[in-house]
Motif scaffolding. Structure first.
Motif, mmCIF file in Angstrom:
data_model
loop_
_atom_site.group_PDB
_atom_site.id
_atom_site.type_symbol
_atom_site.label_atom_id
_atom_site.label_comp_id
_atom_site.label_asym_id
_atom_site.label_seq_id
_atom_site.Cartn_x
_atom_site.Cartn_y
_atom_site.Cartn_z
ATOM 1 N N ALA A 1 -13.934 17.646 2.647
ATOM 2 C CA ALA A 1 -12.548 17.935 2.250
ATOM 3 C C ALA A 1 -11.553 17.229 3.157
ATOM 4 N N LEU A 2 -11.871 17.144 4.450
ATOM 5 C CA LEU A 2 -11.010 16.409 5.376
ATOM 6 C C LEU A 2 -10.948 14.928 5.005
ATOM 7 N N PHE A 3 -12.090 14.342 4.682
ATOM 8 C CA PHE A 3 -12.117 12.944 4.261
ATOM 9 C C PHE A 3 -11.330 12.757 2.965
ATOM 10 N N GLN A 4 -11.426 13.721 2.043
ATOM 11 C CA GLN A 4 -10.688 13.630 0.777
ATOM 12 C C GLN A 4 -9.179 13.682 1.026
ATOM 13 N N SER A 5 -8.735 14.531 1.932
ATOM 14 C CA SER A 5 -7.300 14.606 2.253
ATOM 15 C C SER A 5 -6.797 13.290 2.845
ATOM 16 N N LEU A 6 -7.553 12.721 3.776
ATOM 17 C CA LEU A 6 -7.144 11.452 4.374
ATOM 18 C C LEU A 6 -7.156 10.335 3.337
ATOM 19 N N LEU A 7 -8.152 10.343 2.448
ATOM 20 C CA LEU A 7 -8.217 9.322 1.403
ATOM 21 C C LEU A 7 -7.009 9.401 0.481
ATOM 22 N N LEU A 8 -6.678 10.602 0.019
ATOM 23 C CA LEU A 8 -5.525 10.760 -0.862
ATOM 24 C C LEU A 8 -4.231 10.354 -0.167
ATOM 25 N N SER A 9 -4.093 10.679 1.103
ATOM 26 C CA SER A 9 -2.868 10.349 1.828
ATOM 27 C C SER A 9 -2.715 8.846 2.000
ATOM 28 N N VAL A 10 -3.777 8.171 2.418
ATOM 29 C CA VAL A 10 -3.698 6.722 2.661
ATOM 30 C C VAL A 10 -3.453 5.967 1.361
ATOM 31 N N VAL A 11 -4.168 6.321 0.306
ATOM 32 C CA VAL A 11 -3.999 5.622 -0.969
ATOM 33 C C VAL A 11 -2.615 5.886 -1.557
ATOM 34 N N THR A 12 -2.134 7.109 -1.437
ATOM 35 C CA THR A 12 -0.795 7.421 -1.936
ATOM 36 C C THR A 12 0.270 6.629 -1.194
ATOM 37 N N VAL A 13 0.137 6.518 0.116
ATOM 38 C CA VAL A 13 1.084 5.702 0.893
ATOM 39 C C VAL A 13 1.003 4.240 0.470
ATOM 40 N N ALA A 14 -0.206 3.727 0.275
ATOM 41 C CA ALA A 14 -0.379 2.324 -0.087
ATOM 42 C C ALA A 14 0.196 2.003 -1.455
ATOM 43 N N ILE A 15 0.280 2.980 -2.349
ATOM 44 C CA ILE A 15 0.805 2.731 -3.696
ATOM 45 C C ILE A 15 2.277 3.128 -3.804
ATOM 46 N N ALA A 16 2.620 4.323 -3.318
ATOM 47 C CA ALA A 16 3.965 4.853 -3.533
ATOM 48 C C ALA A 16 5.023 4.113 -2.725
ATOM 49 N N VAL A 17 4.699 3.721 -1.500
ATOM 50 C CA VAL A 17 5.721 3.075 -0.657
ATOM 51 C C VAL A 17 6.112 1.696 -1.177
ATOM 52 N N PRO A 18 5.173 0.781 -1.487
ATOM 53 C CA PRO A 18 5.618 -0.508 -2.065
ATOM 54 C C PRO A 18 6.367 -0.355 -3.382
ATOM 55 N N LEU A 19 5.888 0.544 -4.261
ATOM 56 C CA LEU A 19 6.608 0.765 -5.517
ATOM 57 C C LEU A 19 8.003 1.329 -5.257
ATOM 58 N N GLY A 20 8.110 2.268 -4.312
ATOM 59 C CA GLY A 20 9.414 2.832 -3.996
ATOM 60 C C GLY A 20 10.369 1.820 -3.408
ATOM 61 N N VAL A 21 9.860 0.912 -2.562
ATOM 62 C CA VAL A 21 10.714 -0.134 -1.987
ATOM 63 C C VAL A 21 11.232 -1.056 -3.079
ATOM 64 N N MET A 22 10.360 -1.500 -3.977
ATOM 65 C CA MET A 22 10.799 -2.364 -5.071
ATOM 66 C C MET A 22 11.776 -1.645 -5.993
ATOM 67 N N PHE A 23 11.509 -0.370 -6.254
ATOM 68 C CA PHE A 23 12.405 0.416 -7.097
ATOM 69 C C PHE A 23 13.774 0.565 -6.430
ATOM 70 N N ALA A 24 13.794 0.789 -5.120
ATOM 71 C CA ALA A 24 15.060 0.946 -4.406
ATOM 72 C C ALA A 24 15.867 -0.346 -4.418
#
Length: 308
Positions: free
Chosen positions: A94-117
């Motif tokens: 479960a700890l590995f799953q939390s870290l995986l979701l966090s890293v992948v979400t940052v890798a996808i949401a931040v570039p998309l958010g920057v381009m959107f902004a």
């Protein structure tokens, strides 16, 4: 010459008028005294909020199995026991799953958010107001509504997407993308368009001015966005619980919730403490990087403004 009023008398100067503080002192009281009642309420609220968290963290270092009685300091429930956070197979996965979701979400949401902004800040055509409203609407929308909506969409419309890691990432990115949009847009408003225009005057294309001039100046806001998205994702519960599939896709927050309803051990406190410590460390690093990066940019901006 002295200033003459309407009736021929010298006009009263602003400096001759008694201040509020001097009037209050003449009356025997200080009008700017410390608001002790407000200070008491503030500290009371802080203690009321942090005391349960401090107790939970403290009990994660207890040597016994009780989660309410202190039985000596120990790292038993962190890694020394077979049921500890880093040895229990379920908690470890479960700890590995939390870290995986966090890293992948940052890798996808931040570039998309920057381009959107950047798109929202630079585009002023038809539909820009609607896009801006939808972005702000998604920011204030309760997370439980996003979680239920994503669950219904994946269950009845996107049937090819199975509940689990993929569905959780889609839901988290949908909810978290508003953070980098708002933070980067605020940074864009403080920067202005002078640097891009100066770069294009020197021969750079619009894409080159964005890539070589604007993006380096946006790195502090991007760092902060990534830190906030990571900290908010690693302990997310609502969205990931609705979109969880098999037990292997449950992150640490869901495991803590399920274990707390049974007979929990201090390993649950250790898991919650790990989420707390990781969020605080990431936010502190993001804030430190932001201050270091903007220190040089603020001086450069002041020098550039002085030369204009």
């Amino acid at each position: 010459m002295s200033e003459i009023g309407v009736a021929g008398a010298p006009a009263e100067r602003a400096t001759d008028r008694p201040s509020v503080a001097s009037v209050g002192r003449r009356r025997g009281r200080d009008p700017w005294r410390r608001p002790r009642a407000l200070e008491f309420v503030t500290w009371g609220y802080i203690l009321w909020s942090l005391l349960p968290v401090g107790i939970a963290v403290l009990m994660s270092f207890s040597g016994g199995r009780s989660i309410s009685t202190w039985q000596g300091f120990s790292f038993r429930w962190w890694w020394k026991d077979s049921q500890s956070l880093f040895h229990d197979a379920a908690l470890h996965h479960a700890l590995f799953q939390s870290l995986l979701l966090s890293v992948v979400t940052v890798a996808i949401a931040v570039p998309l958010g920057v381009m959107f902004a950047i798109g929202l800040d630079r585009y002023r055509g038809r539909g820009s107001g609607t896009a801006n409203f939808l972005m702000l609407f998604s920011f204030v929308l309760p997370e439980i509504i996003v979680g239920i909506a994503m669950f219904l969409v994946i269950t009845y419309l996107l049937k090819f997407v199975l509940l689990g890691t993929t569905a959780q990432i889609l839901g988290l990115v949908t909810y978290q993308i508003s953070y980098p949009v708002i933070i980067v847009r605020a940074r864009l408003l403080s920067i202005g368009r002078e640097y891009e225009e100066a770069a294009m005057d020197l021969g750079a294309s619009p894409n080159q001015s964005v890539r070589r001039v604007l993006l380096p100046m946006l790195w502090p806001a991007i760092f902060v966005s990534a830190a906030l998205v990571f900290a908010d994702t690693i302990d997310d519960f609502v969205t990931v619980r609705y979109l969880s599939g098999a037990a292997s896709s449950e992150p640490l927050s869901v495991k803590i919730y399920n274990a707390a309803r049974g007979s929990p051990t201090p390993a649950v406190n250790a898991a919650a403490s790990f989420l707390l410590f990781s969020s605080l460390i990431v936010i502190a690093l993001g804030t430190l990087l932001y201050r270091r990066a903007t220190r040089g940019q603020r001086s450069a901006m002041s020098e550039f403004a002085a030369q204009m």
